[in-house]
Design an enzyme around this catalytic site. Structure first.
Site, short mmCIF file in Angstrom:
data_model
loop_
_atom_site.label_atom_id
_atom_site.label_comp_id
_atom_site.label_asym_id
_atom_site.label_seq_id
_atom_site.Cartn_x
_atom_site.Cartn_y
_atom_site.Cartn_z
N GLU A 7 35.57 40.51 36.64
CA GLU A 7 36.09 41.28 37.89
C GLU A 7 35.50 42.66 38.02
O GLU A 7 35.55 43.45 37.01
CB GLU A 7 37.35 41.01 38.06
CG GLU A 7 37.71 39.31 38.08
CD GLU A 7 39.11 39.01 38.09
OE1 GLU A 7 39.78 38.03 38.51
OE2 GLU A 7 40.04 40.14 38.19
N CYS A 56 35.17 50.09 40.71
CA CYS A 56 35.86 49.86 39.31
C CYS A 56 35.12 48.71 38.47
O CYS A 56 35.17 47.46 38.88
CB CYS A 56 37.42 49.49 39.44
SG CYS A 56 38.29 49.38 37.96
N CYS A 112 39.19 41.12 26.65
CA CYS A 112 39.59 42.42 25.87
C CYS A 112 40.11 41.93 24.79
O CYS A 112 40.94 41.20 24.57
CB CYS A 112 40.52 43.30 26.81
SG CYS A 112 40.75 44.99 26.18
N CYS A 144 47.45 45.06 25.43
CA CYS A 144 48.39 45.94 25.94
C CYS A 144 49.26 45.06 26.79
O CYS A 144 48.67 43.86 27.46
CB CYS A 144 47.79 46.93 27.10
SG CYS A 144 46.41 47.96 26.38
N CYS A 191 49.10 44.28 30.75
CA CYS A 191 48.05 43.80 31.42
C CYS A 191 47.44 42.57 31.45
O CYS A 191 47.50 41.72 30.20
CB CYS A 191 46.81 45.07 30.92
SG CYS A 191 45.28 44.39 31.08
N CYS A 214 45.61 47.62 39.33
CA CYS A 214 45.40 48.01 38.01
C CYS A 214 46.26 47.03 37.22
O CYS A 214 47.56 46.75 37.34
CB CYS A 214 46.13 49.41 37.88
SG CYS A 214 46.14 49.92 36.32
S1 SF4 Z 1 44.71 47.64 29.81
FE1 SF4 Z 1 44.03 45.77 29.76
S2 SF4 Z 1 41.67 45.92 29.82
FE2 SF4 Z 1 42.52 47.81 29.23
S3 SF4 Z 1 42.52 48.04 27.07
FE3 SF4 Z 1 44.52 47.22 27.65
S4 SF4 Z 1 44.24 45.04 27.38
FE4 SF4 Z 1 42.41 45.70 27.42
#
Ligand code: SF4
Length: 352
Positions: free
Chosen positions: A99, A112, A119, A123, A126, A344
């Site tokens: 995306e 962006c 990933c 986190c 996220c 975000c």
């Molecule tokens: S915020 Fe999301 S995309 Fe960014 S490093 Fe952490 S898990 Fe990965």
């Protein structure tokens, strides 16, 4: 759409430097100047098909079509928010999707972009962090997102892109060489000719790679997704902090700042009753004193997978004014594209 089978085996021509391109053009028994022509179509004129390259012979265009893919990324779907933010789902040639978000404000038109499919960092707030990392994007796929969103910005809003941020899916510094190669294409006078000042690479905090950026004397801006300025809290929401403590990040940022003099931004999502107290603001202030930087306080958009909520408005305000009273440049970044899950931390390919 319209992508025939076999696209995968074709070479993405946007991954080739002018030098590589010259070598390959000569190997195809064409005069060397064709490489320059192709390069110009790719990077100055954002061609999306070989057929647009009208100064090449038809027979050569056919050969190119057989051996190379050109715009391997295509917009498969987009949604436009009430606030005009556009979330794009991009199809990659191998069937994966990422995306990218176009964010128009009064003075800026920001794209962006994603740097990886999924990933590997996890986190806790996220949505991408709940996906697996499938692979790195190559530099052509990163640049394609920019090219497509630049066309989109002009079509929808009559304005070209002004800023590019690497804040979409993935950790850019874990796809280091492709990200740097993409920035090279974006900034080169033979390429898209964007100013380094308009490009920001955002990291979850990998100390070794921040030092490498400094050693490589990069010229773009750096943003650190900090979100907590004490190790216990940061470990809780960002497991990468266990191997990259705040102390190590601080040292790496000091080094980056002295070596490059490039601007640094600390990104801080304010979570309800997690990191929204004045004591948290004080820790953030202390951390920020080690190198020149500004602070973005970001409103959170809760995702169903995570337990965190957006902090109350008065808490965010108090947090901001505490930092400002201490002399910091601190601004609240309102959430954009909330209604279409484009904000975000929300990129996760819901309809994927
Ligand atoms: S915020 Fe999301 S995309 Fe960014 S490093 Fe952490 S898990 Fe990965």
């Amino acid at each position: 759409m319209g992508m025939g089978a076999g696209t995968n085996s074709k070479k993405n021509i946007r991954n080739l430097s002018l030098e590589d391109l010259t070598r390959e053009v000569l190997a195809l028994s064409q005069p060397g100047f064709r490489a320059k022509q192709i390069h110009e179509w790719l990077w100055k004129r954002s061609a999306t098909r070989f057929e647009e390259m009208t100064n090449l012979p038809k027979s050569f265009i056919e050969i190119l079509n057989q051996d190379y893919s050109l715009n391997s990324v295509q917009i498969s779907n987009n949604q436009i928010s009430k606030d005009r933010t556009v979330k794009n789902i991009f199809n990659l040639a191998d069937g994966n999707q990422v995306e990218g978000v176009l964010i128009p404000t009064t003075e800026r038109m920001t794209a962006c972009v994603s740097s990886q499919v999924g990933c590997s960092l996890t986190c806790k707030f996220c949505a991408t962090g709940f996906m697996e990392r499938k692979r790195n994007l190559d530099s052509g796929e990163i640049v394609d997102q920019v090219v497509l969103m630049n066309l989109q910005a002009q079509e929808l809003y009559g304005l070209p892109l002004t800023n590019i941020v690497f804040m979409g899916m993935g950790e850019p510094l874990l796809n280091y060489s492709n990200v740097l190669q993409a920035v090279k294409h974006l900034t080169s006078p033979d390429g898209l000719n964007y100013s380094y000042k308009r490009i920001t690479v955002s990291t979850a905090g990998i100390a070794k790679m921040i030092r490498k950026l400094a050693d490589d004397k990069v010229q773009f801006n750096l943003a650190l997704s900090l979100h907590a300025a004490n190790d216990k809290k940061r470990n809780e929401i960002m497991p990468i902090n266990e191997s990259n403590s705040l102390e190590s990040l601080k040292d790496a940022l000091v080094y980056f700042s002295t070596e490059t003099k490039n601007p640094i931004t600390l990104e801080y999502i304010v979570f309800d009753r997690f990191n929204d107290q004045i004591s948290d603001a004080e820790e953030l202030y202390q951390f920020s004193q080690n190198f020149p930087c500004k602070i973005n306080l970001i409103e959170y958009n809760p995702i169903s997978l995570a337990a965190y909520k957006n902090a109350k408005a008065d808490k965010i305000e108090a947090f901001e004014s505490y930092l400002q009273r201490k002399g910091m440049i601190a601004n609240v970044r309102r959430s954009r594209g909330k209604d279409i899950d484009a904000a975000c931390g929300q990129l996760a390919l819901k309809q994927g």
